[in-house]
Design a protein around this motif. Structure first.
Motif, PDB file in Angstrom:
ATOM      1  N   ALA A   2      -0.416   0.723  -3.524  1.00 30.23           N
ATOM      2  CA  ALA A   2      -0.303   1.665  -2.415  1.00 30.23           C
ATOM      3  C   ALA A   2       1.101   2.238  -2.349  1.00 30.23           C
ATOM      4  CB  ALA A   2      -0.641   0.952  -1.109  1.00 30.23           C
ATOM      5  N   PRO A   3       1.223   3.556  -2.121  1.00 32.33           N
ATOM      6  CA  PRO A   3       2.550   4.162  -2.039  1.00 32.33           C
ATOM      7  C   PRO A   3       3.228   3.834  -0.713  1.00 32.33           C
ATOM      8  CG  PRO A   3       0.871   5.813  -1.587  1.00 32.33           C
ATOM      9  CD  PRO A   3       0.150   4.548  -1.962  1.00 32.33           C
ATOM     10  N   GLY A   4       4.542   3.983  -0.705  1.00 29.59           N
ATOM     11  CA  GLY A   4       5.283   3.835   0.534  1.00 29.59           C
ATOM     12  C   GLY A   4       5.709   2.405   0.807  1.00 29.59           C
ATOM     13  N   PHE A   5       6.516   2.259   1.850  1.00 30.90           N
ATOM     14  CA  PHE A   5       7.098   0.967   2.196  1.00 30.90           C
ATOM     15  C   PHE A   5       6.161   0.146   3.072  1.00 30.90           C
ATOM     16  CE2 PHE A   5      10.953   3.221   0.943  1.00 30.90           C
ATOM     17  CZ  PHE A   5      11.627   2.227   0.235  1.00 30.90           C
ATOM     18  N   VAL A   6       6.150  -1.144   2.792  1.00 33.39           N
ATOM     19  CA  VAL A   6       5.363  -2.112   3.556  1.00 33.39           C
ATOM     20  C   VAL A   6       6.323  -3.166   4.085  1.00 33.39           C
ATOM     21  CG1 VAL A   6       3.543  -3.849   3.454  1.00 33.39           C
ATOM     22  CG2 VAL A   6       3.314  -1.717   2.145  1.00 33.39           C
ATOM     23  N   GLU A   7       6.199  -3.506   5.356  1.00 35.43           N
ATOM     24  CA  GLU A   7       7.077  -4.504   5.944  1.00 35.43           C
ATOM     25  C   GLU A   7       6.624  -5.904   5.531  1.00 35.43           C
ATOM     26  OE1 GLU A   7       9.401  -5.244  10.184  1.00 35.43           O
ATOM     27  OE2 GLU A   7       7.487  -4.149  10.181  1.00 35.43           O
ATOM     28  N   VAL A   8       7.552  -6.684   4.948  1.00 37.73           N
ATOM     29  CA  VAL A   8       7.225  -8.026   4.468  1.00 37.73           C
ATOM     30  C   VAL A   8       7.958  -9.108   5.250  1.00 37.73           C
ATOM     31  CG1 VAL A   8       6.638  -7.240   2.149  1.00 37.73           C
ATOM     32  CG2 VAL A   8       9.009  -7.863   2.678  1.00 37.73           C
ATOM     33  N   ALA A   9       8.930  -8.714   6.044  1.00 41.01           N
ATOM     34  CA  ALA A   9       9.653  -9.606   6.948  1.00 41.01           C
ATOM     35  C   ALA A   9      10.239  -8.718   8.032  1.00 41.01           C
ATOM     36  CB  ALA A   9      10.737 -10.388   6.206  1.00 41.01           C
ATOM     37  N   ASP A  10      10.902  -9.315   9.026  1.00 41.13           N
ATOM     38  CA  ASP A  10      11.423  -8.526  10.131  1.00 41.13           C
ATOM     39  C   ASP A  10      12.365  -7.436   9.641  1.00 41.13           C
ATOM     40  OD1 ASP A  10      12.273  -7.633  12.659  1.00 41.13           O
ATOM     41  OD2 ASP A  10      13.885  -9.129  12.731  1.00 41.13           O
ATOM     42  N   ARG A  11      11.908  -6.171   9.734  1.00 40.58           N
ATOM     43  CA  ARG A  11      12.674  -4.994   9.332  1.00 40.58           C
ATOM     44  C   ARG A  11      13.139  -5.054   7.876  1.00 40.58           C
ATOM     45  NH1 ARG A  11      17.357  -4.892  13.322  1.00 40.58           N
ATOM     46  NH2 ARG A  11      16.970  -7.142  13.277  1.00 40.58           N
ATOM     47  N   VAL A  12      12.353  -5.734   7.055  1.00 36.24           N
ATOM     48  CA  VAL A  12      12.562  -5.788   5.604  1.00 36.24           C
ATOM     49  C   VAL A  12      11.304  -5.248   4.948  1.00 36.24           C
ATOM     50  CG1 VAL A  12      12.978  -7.254   3.596  1.00 36.24           C
ATOM     51  CG2 VAL A  12      14.113  -7.761   5.776  1.00 36.24           C
ATOM     52  N   PHE A  13      11.469  -4.226   4.129  1.00 33.66           N
ATOM     53  CA  PHE A  13      10.337  -3.512   3.540  1.00 33.66           C
ATOM     54  C   PHE A  13      10.460  -3.508   2.018  1.00 33.66           C
ATOM     55  CE2 PHE A  13      11.071  -1.921   7.741  1.00 33.66           C
ATOM     56  CZ  PHE A  13       9.848  -1.526   8.251  1.00 33.66           C
ATOM     57  N   VAL A  14       9.326  -3.299   1.372  1.00 33.77           N
ATOM     58  CA  VAL A  14       9.318  -3.107  -0.075  1.00 33.77           C
ATOM     59  C   VAL A  14       8.302  -2.024  -0.411  1.00 33.77           C
ATOM     60  CG1 VAL A  14       7.575  -4.881  -0.540  1.00 33.77           C
ATOM     61  CG2 VAL A  14       9.243  -4.282  -2.313  1.00 33.77           C
ATOM     62  N   ALA A  15       8.650  -1.207  -1.403  1.00 35.94           N
ATOM     63  CA  ALA A  15       7.737  -0.200  -1.944  1.00 35.94           C
ATOM     64  C   ALA A  15       7.627  -0.440  -3.446  1.00 35.94           C
ATOM     65  CB  ALA A  15       8.243   1.215  -1.669  1.00 35.94           C
ATOM     66  N   ARG A  16       6.440  -0.292  -3.957  1.00 31.53           N
ATOM     67  CA  ARG A  16       6.171  -0.553  -5.374  1.00 31.53           C
ATOM     68  C   ARG A  16       5.720   0.752  -6.024  1.00 31.53           C
ATOM     69  NH1 ARG A  16       1.793  -5.098  -7.326  1.00 31.53           N
ATOM     70  NH2 ARG A  16       2.042  -4.854  -9.602  1.00 31.53           N
ATOM     71  N   TYR A  17       6.373   1.131  -7.124  1.00 33.01           N
ATOM     72  CA  TYR A  17       6.147   2.435  -7.736  1.00 33.01           C
ATOM     73  C   TYR A  17       5.539   2.288  -9.136  1.00 33.01           C
ATOM     74  CZ  TYR A  17       8.944   4.208  -3.896  1.00 33.01           C
ATOM     75  OH  TYR A  17       9.403   4.534  -2.640  1.00 33.01           O
ATOM     76  N   ARG A  18       4.700   3.251  -9.454  1.00 28.98           N
ATOM     77  CA  ARG A  18       3.933   3.214 -10.700  1.00 28.98           C
ATOM     78  C   ARG A  18       4.820   3.180 -11.934  1.00 28.98           C
ATOM     79  NH1 ARG A  18       2.841   7.543 -13.606  1.00 28.98           N
ATOM     80  NH2 ARG A  18       3.366   8.898 -11.850  1.00 28.98           N
ATOM     81  N   GLN A  19       5.840   4.041 -11.993  1.00 26.29           N
ATOM     82  CA  GLN A  19       6.687   4.100 -13.187  1.00 26.29           C
ATOM     83  C   GLN A  19       7.447   2.788 -13.353  1.00 26.29           C
ATOM     84  OE1 GLN A  19       6.715   6.355 -10.697  1.00 26.29           O
ATOM     85  NE2 GLN A  19       6.666   8.442 -11.490  1.00 26.29           N
ATOM     86  N   TRP A  20       7.193   2.132 -14.470  1.00 29.02           N
ATOM     87  CA  TRP A  20       7.820   0.845 -14.791  1.00 29.02           C
ATOM     88  C   TRP A  20       7.521  -0.232 -13.741  1.00 29.02           C
ATOM     89  CZ3 TRP A  20      10.481   5.479 -15.701  1.00 29.02           C
ATOM     90  CH2 TRP A  20      10.677   5.794 -17.052  1.00 29.02           C
ATOM     91  N   ASP A  21       6.575   0.038 -12.836  1.00 27.89           N
ATOM     92  CA  ASP A  21       6.174  -0.914 -11.800  1.00 27.89           C
ATOM     93  C   ASP A  21       7.385  -1.501 -11.071  1.00 27.89           C
ATOM     94  OD1 ASP A  21       4.536  -2.433 -10.164  1.00 27.89           O
ATOM     95  OD2 ASP A  21       4.296  -4.044 -11.630  1.00 27.89           O
ATOM     96  N   VAL A  22       8.293  -0.624 -10.664  1.00 27.96           N
ATOM     97  CA  VAL A  22       9.530  -1.059 -10.021  1.00 27.96           C
ATOM     98  C   VAL A  22       9.321  -1.259  -8.528  1.00 27.96           C
ATOM     99  CG1 VAL A  22      11.871  -0.320  -9.407  1.00 27.96           C
ATOM    100  CG2 VAL A  22      11.042  -0.012 -11.736  1.00 27.96           C
ATOM    101  N   GLY A  23       9.935  -2.325  -7.995  1.00 27.86           N
ATOM    102  CA  GLY A  23       9.959  -2.536  -6.566  1.00 27.86           C
ATOM    103  C   GLY A  23      11.287  -2.102  -5.976  1.00 27.86           C
ATOM    104  N   VAL A  24      11.236  -1.425  -4.843  1.00 26.83           N
ATOM    105  CA  VAL A  24      12.432  -0.967  -4.134  1.00 26.83           C
ATOM    106  C   VAL A  24      12.419  -1.588  -2.750  1.00 26.83           C
ATOM    107  CG1 VAL A  24      13.632   1.038  -3.145  1.00 26.83           C
ATOM    108  CG2 VAL A  24      12.560   1.194  -5.413  1.00 26.83           C
TER     109      VAL A  24
END
Length: 286
Positions: A2-24
């Protein structure tokens, strides 16, 4: 994914991108935000900024942290022109050389690789992106003050590269480990990795982090401490087997082709690790 940022902890987010499957990563505070890694080009960094804005909040990205030198985590720096970029000293020292190496590799093979999620256009954007070096570097640790919380950057030794850092958000129980840990594939032992030291580096980070609730790898889904410990033990096993082979007098050519049932990853994915160990350790005395 799924595109875009997802909250994984209090005000901590991660987004996962198709190219090279990089997490930001994205960490929010009262006095701005921190982005952890920036993807592989100016265009991709711009997409990260768009996704930050897509959260629908008044978010100002004031800081960027590069977890290590590799292009898929650093070339997007140029999109964050108003932010301060932080990284380990060794990232500043090696980024331009790494960039030149990557551009040479892309020119030699500019074709798409669907298995890694990138197209010819993505590669052209990599070639067109200028290098933006870190603005602030550190040797062992540094902090970013976001007003109501502190983000800590820590260096514990060599592993995937010589400049890997952990990014900790202590009040949220979150830790970003870059490519010291990968969830969507086994760890990447490239020509600039340090397989004999990698496991100890991970152990040091786990000790300092004091059992974080969530760990964000450079590629793949969020994981827990047990996952990191298992992968750490696998990396340690790679080091043990390769050290035994080198100190036992095995020829490099044999080490590159003879299987060992103890190895947790395919031998053909460990060629660079084998060569690094043969370079790092002296040949045994006759």
């Amino acid at each position: 994914m799924a595109p875009g940022f997802v909250e994984v902890a209090d005000r901590v987010f991660v987004a996962r991108y198709r190219q090279w499957d990089v997490g930001v990563g994205l960490v929010l505070g009262r006095d701005g935000a921190v982005v952890v890694d920036t993807r592989a080009s100016d265009a991709q960094g711009g997409e990260v900024l768009d996704d930050v804005r897509g959260l629908g909040r008044d978010i100002e990205v004031r800081h960027v942290v590069n977890t290590h030198v590799h292009f898929d985590h650093t070339f997007g720096n140029v999109a964050f022109d108003t932010a301060t970029v932080h990284a380990h000293d060794n990232v500043a020292r090696t980024l331009e050389v790494h960039a030149a190496h990557i551009r040479e590799a892309v020119r030699e093979d500019p074709s798409a690789a669907p298995e890694y999620g990138y197209t010819e256009v993505d590669l052209l954007q990599v070639l067109a992106t200028p290098v933006r070096l870190p603005d602030c570097t550190f040797g062992s640790s540094a902090t970013i003050d976001l007003g109501d919380r502190v983000v800590t950057m820590a260096y514990a030794g060599r592993g995937h590269t010589d400049g890997d850092v952990a990014v900790l958000v202590p009040d949220a129980g979150a830790m970003f480990l870059g490519d010291l840990v990968e969830e969507s594939d086994h760890p990447s032992f490239g020509g600039d990795s340090w397989p004999l030291e990698w496991a100890d580096t991970l152990t040091s980070h786990l000790v300092v982090a004091d059992e974080p609730d969530v760990v964000l790898p450079g590629h793949g889904r969020p994981v827990d401490v047990a996952f990191v410990e298992r992968q750490r033990d696998e990396v340690a096993l790679v080091a043990t087997v390769l050290r035994e082979r080198r100190l036992g007098g095995m020829a490099l050519a044999d080490a590159l082709r003879e299987p060992d049932a103890r190895l947790p990853y395919p031998l053909d994915h460990l060629e660079a690790a084998v060569r690094r160990v043969w370079t790092q350790l002296p040949a045994p005395s006759p």
